[in-house]
Every structure is written in structure tokens, then in C-alpha cells.
Design a protein around this motif. Structure first.
Motif, PDB file in Angstrom:
ATOM      1  N   CYS A  53       0.848  -1.180   0.000  1.00 10.64           N
ATOM      2  CA  CYS A  53       0.000   0.000   0.000  1.00 10.64           C
ATOM      3  C   CYS A  53       0.894   1.244   0.000  1.00 10.64           C
ATOM      4  O   CYS A  53       1.839   1.328   0.780  1.00 10.64           O
ATOM      5  CB  CYS A  53      -0.887  -0.041   1.233  1.00 10.64           C
ATOM      6  N   VAL A  54       0.609   2.212  -0.889  1.00  8.10           N
ATOM      7  CA  VAL A  54       1.444   3.413  -0.942  1.00  8.10           C
ATOM      8  C   VAL A  54       1.247   4.282   0.297  1.00  8.10           C
ATOM      9  O   VAL A  54       2.057   5.162   0.576  1.00  8.10           O
ATOM     10  CB  VAL A  54       1.187   4.265  -2.219  1.00  8.10           C
ATOM     11  N   GLU A  55       0.167   4.030   1.039  1.00 10.19           N
ATOM     12  CA  GLU A  55      -0.125   4.847   2.207  1.00 10.19           C
ATOM     13  C   GLU A  55       0.484   4.252   3.486  1.00 10.19           C
ATOM     14  O   GLU A  55       1.267   4.896   4.164  1.00 10.19           O
ATOM     15  CB  GLU A  55      -1.646   4.995   2.345  1.00 10.19           C
ATOM     16  N   CYS A  56       0.086   3.014   3.802  1.00 13.06           N
ATOM     17  CA  CYS A  56       0.500   2.442   5.090  1.00 13.06           C
ATOM     18  C   CYS A  56       1.624   1.418   4.942  1.00 13.06           C
ATOM     19  O   CYS A  56       2.104   0.886   5.946  1.00 13.06           O
ATOM     20  CB  CYS A  56      -0.711   1.831   5.801  1.00 13.06           C
ATOM     21  N   GLN A  57       2.038   1.132   3.699  1.00 11.42           N
ATOM     22  CA  GLN A  57       3.140   0.199   3.407  1.00 11.42           C
ATOM     23  C   GLN A  57       2.840  -1.263   3.737  1.00 11.42           C
ATOM     24  O   GLN A  57       3.700  -2.116   3.621  1.00 11.42           O
ATOM     25  CB  GLN A  57       4.466   0.575   4.114  1.00 11.42           C
ATOM     26  N   GLN A  58       1.591  -1.538   4.174  1.00 13.35           N
ATOM     27  CA  GLN A  58       1.222  -2.939   4.398  1.00 13.35           C
ATOM     28  C   GLN A  58       1.007  -3.627   3.056  1.00 13.35           C
ATOM     29  O   GLN A  58       0.823  -2.969   2.037  1.00 13.35           O
ATOM     30  CB  GLN A  58      -0.085  -3.011   5.210  1.00 13.35           C
ATOM     31  N   ASP A  59       1.019  -4.971   3.088  1.00 14.13           N
ATOM     32  CA  ASP A  59       0.705  -5.697   1.856  1.00 14.13           C
ATOM     33  C   ASP A  59      -0.741  -5.423   1.443  1.00 14.13           C
ATOM     34  O   ASP A  59      -1.625  -5.436   2.280  1.00 14.13           O
ATOM     35  CB  ASP A  59       0.846  -7.208   2.081  1.00 14.13           C
ATOM     36  N   VAL A  60      -0.920  -5.185   0.149  1.00 12.96           N
ATOM     37  CA  VAL A  60      -2.283  -5.054  -0.362  1.00 12.96           C
ATOM     38  C   VAL A  60      -2.872  -6.462  -0.465  1.00 12.96           C
ATOM     39  O   VAL A  60      -2.193  -7.394  -0.893  1.00 12.96           O
ATOM     40  CB  VAL A  60      -2.294  -4.353  -1.741  1.00 12.96           C
ATOM     41  N   GLN A  61      -4.122  -6.614  -0.041  1.00  7.78           N
ATOM     42  CA  GLN A  61      -4.758  -7.929  -0.027  1.00  7.78           C
ATOM     43  C   GLN A  61      -4.736  -8.576  -1.412  1.00  7.78           C
ATOM     44  O   GLN A  61      -4.974  -7.921  -2.412  1.00  7.78           O
ATOM     45  CB  GLN A  61      -6.215  -7.802   0.456  1.00  7.78           C
ATOM     46  N   LYS A  62      -4.477  -9.884  -1.403  1.00  8.69           N
ATOM     47  CA  LYS A  62      -4.389 -10.642  -2.642  1.00  8.69           C
ATOM     48  C   LYS A  62      -5.668 -10.513  -3.472  1.00  8.69           C
ATOM     49  O   LYS A  62      -5.607 -10.295  -4.684  1.00  8.69           O
ATOM     50  CB  LYS A  62      -4.151 -12.109  -2.272  1.00  8.69           C
ATOM     51  N   LYS A  63      -6.806 -10.633  -2.822  1.00  6.51           N
ATOM     52  CA  LYS A  63      -8.088 -10.542  -3.542  1.00  6.51           C
ATOM     53  C   LYS A  63      -8.241  -9.180  -4.212  1.00  6.51           C
ATOM     54  O   LYS A  63      -8.810  -9.075  -5.294  1.00  6.51           O
ATOM     55  CB  LYS A  63      -9.258 -10.764  -2.575  1.00  6.51           C
ATOM     56  N   ARG A  64      -7.754  -8.158  -3.538  1.00  7.49           N
ATOM     57  CA  ARG A  64      -7.854  -6.808  -4.097  1.00  7.49           C
ATOM     58  C   ARG A  64      -6.965  -6.677  -5.335  1.00  7.49           C
ATOM     59  O   ARG A  64      -7.376  -6.117  -6.341  1.00  7.49           O
ATOM     60  CB  ARG A  64      -7.465  -5.783  -3.032  1.00  7.49           C
ATOM     61  N   LEU A  65      -5.756  -7.220  -5.255  1.00 10.25           N
ATOM     62  CA  LEU A  65      -4.849  -7.142  -6.407  1.00 10.25           C
ATOM     63  C   LEU A  65      -5.372  -7.975  -7.576  1.00 10.25           C
ATOM     64  O   LEU A  65      -5.157  -7.628  -8.738  1.00 10.25           O
ATOM     65  CB  LEU A  65      -3.447  -7.617  -6.033  1.00 10.25           C
ATOM     66  N   GLU A  66      -6.051  -9.072  -7.245  1.00 11.87           N
ATOM     67  CA  GLU A  66      -6.612  -9.868  -8.333  1.00 11.87           C
ATOM     68  C   GLU A  66      -7.723  -9.113  -9.046  1.00 11.87           C
ATOM     69  O   GLU A  66      -7.854  -9.180 -10.260  1.00 11.87           O
ATOM     70  CB  GLU A  66      -7.125 -11.214  -7.806  1.00 11.87           C
ATOM     71  N   ALA A  67      -8.515  -8.372  -8.265  1.00 11.81           N
ATOM     72  CA  ALA A  67      -9.612  -7.602  -8.862  1.00 11.81           C
ATOM     73  C   ALA A  67      -9.087  -6.349  -9.553  1.00 11.81           C
ATOM     74  O   ALA A  67      -9.523  -5.998 -10.647  1.00 11.81           O
ATOM     75  CB  ALA A  67     -10.632  -7.218  -7.795  1.00 11.81           C
ATOM     76  N   VAL A  68      -8.146  -5.673  -8.905  1.00 15.97           N
ATOM     77  CA  VAL A  68      -7.611  -4.405  -9.415  1.00 15.97           C
ATOM     78  C   VAL A  68      -6.081  -4.451  -9.309  1.00 15.97           C
ATOM     79  O   VAL A  68      -5.512  -3.958  -8.335  1.00 15.97           O
ATOM     80  CB  VAL A  68      -8.147  -3.205  -8.596  1.00 15.97           C
ATOM     81  N   PRO A  69      -5.414  -5.060 -10.294  1.00 15.52           N
ATOM     82  CA  PRO A  69      -3.956  -5.248 -10.158  1.00 15.52           C
ATOM     83  C   PRO A  69      -3.162  -3.938 -10.077  1.00 15.52           C
ATOM     84  O   PRO A  69      -2.011  -3.956  -9.657  1.00 15.52           O
ATOM     85  CB  PRO A  69      -3.562  -6.084 -11.385  1.00 15.52           C
ATOM     86  N   TRP A  70      -3.792  -2.817 -10.470  1.00 19.09           N
ATOM     87  CA  TRP A  70      -3.064  -1.533 -10.389  1.00 19.09           C
ATOM     88  C   TRP A  70      -3.399  -0.780  -9.096  1.00 19.09           C
ATOM     89  O   TRP A  70      -3.066   0.401  -8.967  1.00 19.09           O
ATOM     90  CB  TRP A  70      -3.376  -0.657 -11.602  1.00 19.09           C
ATOM     91  N   ALA A  71      -4.058  -1.474  -8.144  1.00 18.42           N
ATOM     92  CA  ALA A  71      -4.442  -0.810  -6.886  1.00 18.42           C
ATOM     93  C   ALA A  71      -3.220  -0.227  -6.179  1.00 18.42           C
ATOM     94  O   ALA A  71      -2.186  -0.871  -6.068  1.00 18.42           O
ATOM     95  CB  ALA A  71      -5.141  -1.805  -5.958  1.00 18.42           C
ATOM     96  N   ARG A  72      -3.357   1.004  -5.693  1.00 14.12           N
ATOM     97  CA  ARG A  72      -2.261   1.649  -4.969  1.00 14.12           C
ATOM     98  C   ARG A  72      -2.427   1.476  -3.468  1.00 14.12           C
ATOM     99  O   ARG A  72      -1.479   1.568  -2.720  1.00 14.12           O
ATOM    100  CB  ARG A  72      -2.210   3.147  -5.281  1.00 14.12           C
ATOM    101  N   HIS A  73      -3.681   1.286  -3.055  1.00 12.04           N
ATOM    102  CA  HIS A  73      -3.982   1.238  -1.630  1.00 12.04           C
ATOM    103  C   HIS A  73      -4.529  -0.117  -1.220  1.00 12.04           C
ATOM    104  O   HIS A  73      -5.185  -0.789  -2.014  1.00 12.04           O
ATOM    105  CB  HIS A  73      -5.030   2.300  -1.278  1.00 12.04           C
ATOM    106  N   CYS A  74      -4.274  -0.484   0.040  1.00 14.34           N
ATOM    107  CA  CYS A  74      -4.937  -1.648   0.610  1.00 14.34           C
ATOM    108  C   CYS A  74      -6.413  -1.297   0.816  1.00 14.34           C
ATOM    109  O   CYS A  74      -6.798  -0.133   0.671  1.00 14.34           O
ATOM    110  CB  CYS A  74      -4.278  -2.033   1.936  1.00 14.34           C
ATOM    111  N   ILE A  75      -7.205  -2.295   1.156  1.00 11.89           N
ATOM    112  CA  ILE A  75      -8.646  -2.052   1.276  1.00 11.89           C
ATOM    113  C   ILE A  75      -8.959  -0.988   2.329  1.00 11.89           C
ATOM    114  O   ILE A  75      -9.758  -0.083   2.085  1.00 11.89           O
ATOM    115  CB  ILE A  75      -9.394  -3.378   1.581  1.00 11.89           C
ATOM    116  N   GLU A  76      -8.290  -1.070   3.474  1.00 14.38           N
ATOM    117  CA  GLU A  76      -8.551  -0.099   4.550  1.00 14.38           C
ATOM    118  C   GLU A  76      -8.268   1.331   4.086  1.00 14.38           C
ATOM    119  O   GLU A  76      -9.077   2.230   4.290  1.00 14.38           O
ATOM    120  CB  GLU A  76      -7.704  -0.400   5.801  1.00 14.38           C
ATOM    121  N   CYS A  77      -7.110   1.536   3.472  1.00 20.10           N
ATOM    122  CA  CYS A  77      -6.758   2.895   3.037  1.00 20.10           C
ATOM    123  C   CYS A  77      -7.656   3.355   1.886  1.00 20.10           C
ATOM    124  O   CYS A  77      -8.012   4.530   1.803  1.00 20.10           O
ATOM    125  CB  CYS A  77      -5.286   2.971   2.634  1.00 20.10           C
ATOM    126  N   GLN A  78      -8.024   2.419   1.019  1.00 20.16           N
ATOM    127  CA  GLN A  78      -8.926   2.764  -0.071  1.00 20.16           C
ATOM    128  C   GLN A  78     -10.259   3.265   0.481  1.00 20.16           C
ATOM    129  O   GLN A  78     -10.810   4.254   0.017  1.00 20.16           O
ATOM    130  CB  GLN A  78      -9.147   1.537  -0.973  1.00 20.16           C
TER     131      GLN A  78
END
Ligand SMILES: [Zn+2]
Length: 117
Positions: A84-109
Motif C-alpha cells: 500500500c502506498v499509504e500504510c506500506q502494508q501488503d495489499v490484499q491478494k483478492k484486491r490485487l486480483e480484482a484491481v492489479p493496479w491498486a495503490r492502496h490496501c482495502i482499509e486505506c482505499q
């Protein structure tokens, strides 16, 4: 994220980039065709301007996605992809599968959508 996983997302990103580029080229073409049509009555002109408006918004969205995809590809190259560009945590796998260009994890999004970021 391990290298093999990153490579598989990179492939997804490249495929999507190609697809969106084609859509952008296609809607630019449609926009020019809509311009080129000689329209007589008001209803036609209204429909034509609606089409152009629609294509315009669509290609703006697509351009935004292209930008996000190229940012994501940069993160693949510099090794920060999947964080995640915001909190530096890993972005959830399911989120990356749905939106591979996601910049944020689900919480930050979600925070961003609420205007909290
Ligand atoms: Zn985050």
C-alpha cells in the motif's frame, strides 16, 4: 511479495494496458466519426453530442486507468509493487486480483473514498 507472484501480476497489468490502449484508440476513432457525420435534425445532433460526451468520459476514465497501470508497472520495477502506498502494508491478494493496479490496501482505499486520506 515473491518474484513469481509479482511476475504474474505484471502479466495481468500488461494485458490490461494493451486492452485499455485499444479502447482509447477505438473511442477516439468513434469520436471522430461522430464528428464527421453530417447531422440534420436536432434529435440527431442531440444524440451525437450525447455520444461524444459519453466517449469523452469513457476515454478520460481509461486514460486514468492507463496512468495507474503505468504507475503499478513502475512499482513492479522498483520492487514496491503489492505494498500500500499509504500504510506500506501488503495489499490484499483478492484486491490485487480484482484491481492489479491498486495503490492502496482495502482499509486505506475505504478511508480515501470517505475523504479521510
Ligand atoms: Zn494501506
Amino acid at each position: 511479495m515473491d518474484k513469481r507472484k509479482v511476475e504474474s501480476y505484471k502479466k495481468l497489468l500488461l494485458a490490461k494496458q494493451e486492452e485499455v490502449r485499444r479502447m482509447v484508440a477505438r473511442s477516439e476513432q468513434d469520436g471522430r466519426e461522430a464528428d464527421g457525420e453530417v447531422t440534420q435534425d436536432l434529435a440527431d445532433r442531440a444524440a451525437n453530442s450525447y455520444t461524444k460526451e459519453f466517449l469523452f468520459h469513457q476515454s478520460n476514465d481509461n486514460r486514468r486507468i492507463l496512468q495507474l497501470i503505468s504507475d503499478a508497472l513502475n512499482r513492479v520495477d522498483n520492487g514496491s509493487y503489492g505494498h500500500c502506498v499509504e500504510c506500506q502494508q501488503d495489499v490484499q491478494k483478492k484486491r490485487l486480483e480484482a484491481v492489479p493496479w491498486a495503490r492502496h490496501c482495502i482499509e486505506c482505499q475505504e478511508k480515501q473514498e470517505k475523504g479521510l486520506l
